[in-house]
Design an enzyme around this catalytic site. Sequence first.
Site, PDB file in Angstrom:
ATOM      1  N   ARG A  52       1.015  -8.708   6.449  1.00 14.81           N
ATOM      2  CA  ARG A  52       1.944  -7.730   7.019  1.00 14.81           C
ATOM      3  C   ARG A  52       3.122  -8.407   7.732  1.00 14.81           C
ATOM      4  NH1 ARG A  52      -0.425  -2.605   6.806  1.00 14.81           N
ATOM      5  NH2 ARG A  52      -2.670  -2.518   7.083  1.00 14.81           N
ATOM      6  N   GLU A 105       8.061   5.799   5.960  1.00 17.22           N
ATOM      7  CA  GLU A 105       6.914   5.301   5.195  1.00 17.22           C
ATOM      8  C   GLU A 105       7.269   3.959   4.563  1.00 17.22           C
ATOM      9  OE1 GLU A 105       3.946   5.018   4.675  1.00 17.22           O
ATOM     10  OE2 GLU A 105       3.148   6.544   3.325  1.00 17.22           O
ATOM     11  N   ASP A 106       6.271   3.112   4.381  1.00 19.14           N
ATOM     12  CA  ASP A 106       6.527   1.807   3.772  1.00 19.14           C
ATOM     13  C   ASP A 106       6.785   1.911   2.277  1.00 19.14           C
ATOM     14  OD1 ASP A 106       3.912   2.578   3.235  1.00 19.14           O
ATOM     15  OD2 ASP A 106       2.977   0.737   3.944  1.00 19.14           O
ATOM     16  N   ASP A 145       3.847   5.467  -3.865  1.00 20.22           N
ATOM     17  CA  ASP A 145       3.287   5.104  -5.169  1.00 20.22           C
ATOM     18  C   ASP A 145       3.045   6.397  -5.958  1.00 20.22           C
ATOM     19  OD1 ASP A 145       1.897   4.120  -7.307  1.00 20.22           O
ATOM     20  OD2 ASP A 145       0.363   3.086  -6.168  1.00 20.22           O
ATOM     21  N   LYS A 158      -0.494   1.741   9.000  1.00 22.14           N
ATOM     22  CA  LYS A 158       0.138   0.697   9.768  1.00 22.14           C
ATOM     23  C   LYS A 158       1.411   0.191   9.096  1.00 22.14           C
ATOM     24  CE  LYS A 158      -4.469  -0.959  10.936  1.00 22.14           C
ATOM     25  NZ  LYS A 158      -5.446  -2.026  10.638  1.00 22.14           N
ATOM     26  N   GLY A 159       1.487   0.384   7.772  1.00 20.22           N
ATOM     27  CA  GLY A 159       2.500  -0.284   6.960  1.00 20.22           C
ATOM     28  C   GLY A 159       3.950  -0.146   7.382  1.00 20.22           C
ATOM     29  N   PHE A 198       1.705  -4.396  -7.348  1.00 18.67           N
ATOM     30  CA  PHE A 198       1.226  -4.378  -5.971  1.00 18.67           C
ATOM     31  C   PHE A 198       2.002  -5.401  -5.151  1.00 18.67           C
ATOM     32  CE2 PHE A 198      -1.629  -5.004  -2.402  1.00 18.67           C
ATOM     33  CZ  PHE A 198      -1.968  -3.689  -2.112  1.00 18.67           C
TER      34      PHE A 198
HETATM   35  P1  5GP Z   1       0.482   6.990  -2.572  1.00 18.68           P
HETATM   36  O1  5GP Z   1      -0.263   8.069  -1.904  1.00 18.68           O
HETATM   37  O2  5GP Z   1       1.974   7.258  -2.668  1.00 18.68           O
HETATM   38  O3  5GP Z   1      -0.107   6.621  -3.907  1.00 18.68           O
HETATM   39  O4  5GP Z   1       0.258   5.675  -1.741  1.00 18.68           O
HETATM   40  C1  5GP Z   1       0.941   5.413  -0.592  1.00 18.68           C
HETATM   41  C2  5GP Z   1       0.249   4.363   0.227  1.00 18.68           C
HETATM   42  O5  5GP Z   1      -0.474   3.444  -0.596  1.00 18.68           O
HETATM   43  C3  5GP Z   1       1.251   3.520   0.974  1.00 18.68           C
HETATM   44  O6  5GP Z   1       1.525   4.060   2.244  1.00 18.68           O
HETATM   45  C4  5GP Z   1       0.532   2.190   1.066  1.00 18.68           C
HETATM   46  O7  5GP Z   1      -0.318   2.189   2.185  1.00 18.68           O
HETATM   47  C5  5GP Z   1      -0.310   2.119  -0.173  1.00 18.68           C
HETATM   48  N1  5GP Z   1       0.343   1.364  -1.256  1.00 18.68           N
HETATM   49  C6  5GP Z   1       0.841   1.843  -2.422  1.00 18.68           C
HETATM   50  N2  5GP Z   1       1.344   0.857  -3.172  1.00 18.68           N
HETATM   51  C7  5GP Z   1       1.178  -0.280  -2.474  1.00 18.68           C
HETATM   52  C8  5GP Z   1       1.531  -1.663  -2.724  1.00 18.68           C
HETATM   53  O8  5GP Z   1       2.111  -2.068  -3.740  1.00 18.68           O
HETATM   54  N3  5GP Z   1       1.194  -2.555  -1.737  1.00 18.68           N
HETATM   55  C9  5GP Z   1       0.563  -2.190  -0.591  1.00 18.68           C
HETATM   56  N4  5GP Z   1       0.290  -3.152   0.278  1.00 18.68           N
HETATM   57  N5  5GP Z   1       0.225  -0.901  -0.329  1.00 18.68           N
HETATM   58  C10 5GP Z   1       0.531   0.029  -1.255  1.00 18.68           C
END
Ligand code: 5GP
Length: 171
Positions: A162, A96-97, A100, A40-41, A149
């Site tokens: 959100r 993408e939002d 990480d 949803k982000g 975070f």
């Molecule tokens: P990745 O697979 O790159 O580790 O994680 C990506 C997803 O993790 C993002 O689309 C998001 O949903 C979530 N995510 C990663 N870091 C954060 C953060 O600092 N805050 C929030 N709310 N979601 C995060």
Amino acid sequence: MEIDKVLFPEDRIQERVMEIASQVSVDYKDKGCLMIGILKGAFVFLSDLARNISSPVEFDFMALSSYGSSTKTSGVVRILKDLDADIHGRDVLIVEDIIDTGLTLKYLMGNLSTREPSSLSICALLNKETIRQVQLPIKYVGFSIPDIFVVGYGLDYAERYRNLPYIASVK
Ligand code: 5GP
């Protein structure tokens, strides 16, 4: 959890989103692109971004499994909602939002490339400065942030925050 510090106020986000939108408009000037919002982000970012793009755009959405109510990634990615349309031969821009570990997008890139789009690029609002094991072809990034975070502007903690117009850390 509650809001700690504002990292990016609303005006700074809007300014950066407009800069990215101008670049996307130039890069996809005549051919346009299919923007894929990752739910949803990305819904807030996508909606602001898209309204500032002057080249032709179409939209589709995917939902992938994410953190649930924890703040740690599992590394396991599931498609909760797939695309409506075929992307074969299309110029696709994934919106993408936040990136990480990059595991979510790595999986997604692999999955979508088997559908043979004409091009496949990534636009992310936030990029965490983590040491990543995966290499991703990120074409547009809003801001780089430290490994903390964050919530707001589409990003949640257990589905809350959100709707904040700014991006903040939580404590
Ligand atoms: P990745 O697979 O790159 O580790 O994680 C990506 C997803 O993790 C993002 O689309 C998001 O949903 C979530 N995510 C990663 N870091 C954060 C953060 O600092 N805050 C929030 N709310 N979601 C995060």
